[in-house]
Enzyme design. Structure first.
Site, PDB file in Angstrom:
ATOM      1  N   VAL A 131      33.705 -31.188  17.319  1.00  0.00           N
ATOM      2  CA  VAL A 131      34.235 -32.412  17.914  1.00  0.00           C
ATOM      3  C   VAL A 131      35.754 -32.459  17.863  1.00  0.00           C
ATOM      4  CG1 VAL A 131      34.356 -34.927  17.617  1.00  0.00           C
ATOM      5  CG2 VAL A 131      32.149 -33.746  17.494  1.00  0.00           C
ATOM      6  N   LEU A 175      37.680 -29.426  12.385  1.00  0.00           N
ATOM      7  CA  LEU A 175      37.890 -30.480  11.391  1.00  0.00           C
ATOM      8  C   LEU A 175      36.680 -31.400  11.284  1.00  0.00           C
ATOM      9  CD1 LEU A 175      41.573 -31.501  12.250  1.00  0.00           C
ATOM     10  CD2 LEU A 175      40.797 -30.036  10.371  1.00  0.00           C
ATOM     11  N   SER A 176      36.009 -31.626  12.410  1.00  0.00           N
ATOM     12  CA  SER A 176      34.838 -32.495  12.444  1.00  0.00           C
ATOM     13  C   SER A 176      33.836 -31.926  13.429  1.00  0.00           C
ATOM     14  CB  SER A 176      35.218 -33.918  12.859  1.00  0.00           C
ATOM     15  OG  SER A 176      36.120 -34.507  11.954  1.00  0.00           O
ATOM     16  N   SER A 177      32.559 -32.039  13.090  1.00  0.00           N
ATOM     17  CA  SER A 177      31.526 -31.571  14.006  1.00  0.00           C
ATOM     18  C   SER A 177      30.247 -32.362  13.780  1.00  0.00           C
ATOM     19  CB  SER A 177      31.250 -30.072  13.818  1.00  0.00           C
ATOM     20  OG  SER A 177      30.670 -29.831  12.554  1.00  0.00           O
TER      21      SER A 177
END
Length: 417
Positions: A63, A72-74
């Protein structure tokens, strides 16, 4: 960029049903988790990808990335989310804290706790918080509280929690998480130790925690106050060891660099190769002189090290810099079709290879099964746990992790990877 989707109204439901059917048995073992994953429209939380990709059971959705392309974000893969939900054993009416928000998992949690329960989801990134809130609203889960905060401190306003589920790679367990857990609560956390991460379901045990299960997992690293970079000792270009802070001083890097380029010694002790994730945990926690050895594909192609080191392999390091690591080969005599071997470098290569081989045999003969280890966590203010007879202690900033291997006469085979 949002993907434009053209599909009939029934297609998401068909894909959810197919996803759940694929996950039944492993990791989904309860109807509650199956029903939750059948109900929640995952595609609303993954607008970047196609409808089919949103429901692929082993596919995570990146993401947000940093300037170097690091994720960093998923949105985690459904297989991993189902695994952790089963570990958590959530019941109707519970108060649950999710640490690391993406929206979809919080919706699953809301389905599990029902109208009488409550879900709080916290994240440090305002973009992710807004994304989670938007997805939850679109999917009809507006009762979830999504909080912008540093997860190191938990969310004291809604504590205590019956369950706390962490959805990032955590190097430690902050005191706030323990403080905000009920007396009979459970913490499910991807905990990093000796360079590897396992999703561990911890229950209360006196001043600390005791594992009920652990599973292989991979998550993005924690951000904020709890962030801690992995420690690396570079041995050569494209070759390094991943170590704990407390291990670094015990390794002679100069000697290791010399040993790396010395002739090798091979051994085949007759140990079956099976369940590499369980074997990896056993090896890393049964000697303070074990560390993960990594090599780039270029150094592997050049013949310096073998393919076993590409993703990291436990290496046993002697005091003179000699080291040994695990390899494998096909074997008609093994019930898995593979056997473990050892390759060693350095002046005492034969000796360190023999020591490594004994560890491989010990695991294969006594601990070749799932959940063979017992993992205990004690906060820093508690007494330091003694070194177990078989296992080891990993010291962290906030506490200590003691991994022991209780004897069990039964063994169970797995599938080689």
């Amino acid at each position: 960029m949002t993907t434009i989707r053209n599909h009939d109204a029934d297609e998401p439901a068909r894909l959810r049903t197919a996803m759940v059917d694929e996950l039944r048995g492993d990791p989904i073992t309860s109807e509650a988790v199956a029903d939750a994953m059948t109900a929640v429209p995952r595609h609303l939380f993954a607008p970047e990808v196609s409808l089919q990709e949103a429901y692929e059971s082993n596919t995570a959705v990146p993401v947000k990335r940093d300037g170097d392309g690091l994720t960093l974000s998923s949105l985690s893969a459904p297989h991993l989310q189902a695994t952790m939900l089963e570990q958590a054993a959530i019941r109707s009416g519970m108060n649950v804290l999710e640490i690391g928000s993406m929206g979809y998992n919080a919706a699953l949690l809301q389905e599990l706790v029902g109208p009488a329960g409550h879900v709080t989801s916290v994240d440090i990134d305002p973009d992710i918080v807004e994304r989670a809130r938007t997805g939850l609203t679109q999917a009809g889960y507006e009762r979830v509280d999504v909080i912008l905060a540093d997860a190191e401190h938990g969310v004291p306003a809604s504590a205590p929690y019956d369950r706390i589920i962490v959805t990032f790679d955590s190097p430690d367990i902050p005191p706030a998480w323990l403080k905000q857990l009920t007396g009979d609560g459970r913490l499910v956390v991807p905990l990093r130790m000796k360079g590897i991460t396992r999703s561990i379901a911890f229950d209360r045990d006196g001043a600390g925690l005791i594992s009920r299960s652990y599973r292989l997992c991979r998550f993005v690293p924690v951000q904020g106050q709890g962030a801690h970079d992995r420690r690396r000792l570079t041995l050569d270009t494209g070759v390094y060891l991943t170590v704990e802070d407390s291990d670094e001083a015990g390794f002679d890097v100069t000697a290791l660099r010399q040993a790396l380029h010395e002739p090798t010694s091979n051994a085949w002790p007759g140990a079956v190769f099976d369940m590499p994730d369980e074997l990896e945990l056993f090896l890393l926690t049964n000697s303070p002189r074990m560390a993960l050895l990594h090599a780039s594909q270029e150094r592997i192609d050049g013949g310096l090290l073998t393919a076993a080191t590409r993703l990291g392999v436990p290496a046993l390091i002697a005091h003179d810099g000699s080291f040994a690591y695990r390899i494998k080969r096909a074997s008609q005599d093994s019930d898995t079709g593979f056997e473990c071997g050892v390759i060693a470098h350095g002046p005492s290569a034969a000796d360190v290879a023999e020591q490594y081989g004994q560890l491989l045999l010990r695991w294969a003969e006594n601990f070749r099964r799932r959940d063979a280890a017992s993992i205990r966590y004690l906060p820093a203010q508690a007494d330091t746990p003694p070194e177990p007879e078989l296992g080891g202690v990993v010291r962290k900033r906030h506490g200590s992790i003691a991994v022991s291997w209780p004897p069990n006469s039964g063994t169970a085979g797995g599938t080689p990877a």
